[in-house]
Design an enzyme around this catalytic site. Sequence first.
Site, short mmCIF file in Angstrom:
data_model
loop_
_atom_site.label_atom_id
_atom_site.label_comp_id
_atom_site.label_asym_id
_atom_site.label_seq_id
_atom_site.Cartn_x
_atom_site.Cartn_y
_atom_site.Cartn_z
N ASP A 22 21.95 -0.51 -15.40
CA ASP A 22 21.89 -1.57 -14.40
C ASP A 22 21.06 -2.73 -14.95
OD1 ASP A 22 21.59 -3.19 -12.22
OD2 ASP A 22 20.66 -1.69 -10.93
N CYS B 31 0.84 -1.19 0.00
CA CYS B 31 0.00 0.00 0.00
C CYS B 31 0.88 1.25 0.00
CB CYS B 31 -0.92 -0.01 1.22
SG CYS B 31 -1.95 1.47 1.37
N CYS C 238 -5.35 0.33 6.09
CA CYS C 238 -6.09 1.59 5.82
C CYS C 238 -7.27 1.37 4.87
CB CYS C 238 -5.14 2.64 5.26
SG CYS C 238 -4.53 2.31 3.58
N CYS D 51 -6.00 -3.08 1.16
CA CYS D 51 -5.05 -2.91 2.25
C CYS D 51 -5.73 -3.31 3.56
CB CYS D 51 -4.56 -1.47 2.32
SG CYS D 51 -3.48 -1.15 3.74
#
Length: 501
Positions: free
Chosen positions: A398, A230, A255, A252
């Site tokens: 990368d 979240c 929340c 979630c």
Amino acid sequence: MQTKLIRRDISFGQQLMCHFAAYLAMLSRWLLRNILHRGATAFPGQIAKRLVPNFLGYLAENRQLIFVTGTNGKTTTVRLLVKILENAGLKVVTNISGANLEDGIIAAFLEHYQELLKEPWQPEQSKLVFVMEIDEAFFSRLGKLMPWQMAVVTNLFRDQLDRYGELANTRKLISNGLNKQTDAIFVTCADDAMSMSLQSCHNGEFYCFGMDESNMQPGSPSIFGDGTFCFFCGSRLNYSAYSYAHLGFYECPNCHYRHVDTSLTFSKSADSKTENTYDFKYGEQTVSANLAIEGEHNAYNAACALLAAKVYLKRRQRKGLIVQTKGASLPALAQTLSTTKAAFGRMERIKIDNDRSICMILVKNPAGFTLAWNYVAAQADLGSLCLALNAHVNDGKDVSWIWDIDLESKGMQAADFSAKLGEDYQIFIGGERGNDMATRLYYANFPLDKLKVMPDFANLLEAALAKLPKGKCLYCLPNYTTMLAIRDYLVKKYNLTDFWR
């Protein structure tokens, strides 16, 4: 005094400088394309910007602007959206080459410079709309500089960590560009918790699209990354179902941030005999389309483009702008999805002789590569496989992301390739970091004698094609700069259209 093109109240001398910069940039484009046979997708923009630093702002002021950003699917979504709007009767300017930084966007404007000179001053008298693919980091600046009418975020995945950082930082860059515009539309993917969290940064109209939950796999995704947490409280999200990577139905536990009802929902058509036919539901209306571009991820792109086109055309009508001359009904708009083919390098199929082909699938991050790997493994016409990896600036220097690719799942392991391609199969690997990719495959239990590393792309492709049986397809999974290099070789060998045309 003002020209028809430069609408801002600037001096006559500045206007002349803008026109001088434009014509010098267009001359450089002509020289690059006709003498050096280069795409000239960014360099003309560099010239114009060097002479007039705010050149893009002058060109774009008072235009109808649609910006498409996000991690995956930008080029395909833009291509679909452009075709839908054109078929609806609008005149569309876009950066067809996919050059999505400032230089490339200026160059795209300059492709239509003479047309822009003839356009009416007032936007309500014009059918012209700009649909631009925008790099996520550049959107942070561009979104604040240029008032846009619609912003589309396709999705957010971990990508180019050396450039963007972690996913939360990519979200922050895009949120800066949203800038809480009240008289604008924001469209994103309801199945992506991170993308959906951007709704809190926008005060205007909001629309979202997503897959029907019944079409998803039950349970939680196996991927462990930022997208499964979240954004607001940091708790691990609970999933009831998912489609791929971290896209799915989430909530979630702390929340209660959760998946919301979508403006447009898509699902596989139960009545169709073809694998790539989808139903799209908008309000009370449902239409079907047999997508010309394969892959579940492209169904997401199609839904995104269809929703964006529908709500944008409704906005034009509401604002009193010239509306399309052709049908804007959902069936009329969806029909375009059945005829629009893939953009260069994105599920692009190239016939090399009567019964053999090459399929190019751009891969540039773990989510996209894993999805492509699954797709290729399921194809009945798989005859040979080619991978290519560079580490240029445009790719991300990368390459550690290749260790986050899921190469160990059922249906994609070395034994499965042996069963499908025969005991003497080989995987052809190229690019400057081809050895890194070969090492990744080795640790996924692919025998070293099955991995053929060849840095030269011409030799790589010729070797792969030599092993390609009749009636089969060579699937090629390159990252960005290797895709351009491989496609450049194929353009010359098979007389294909250049990607920038």
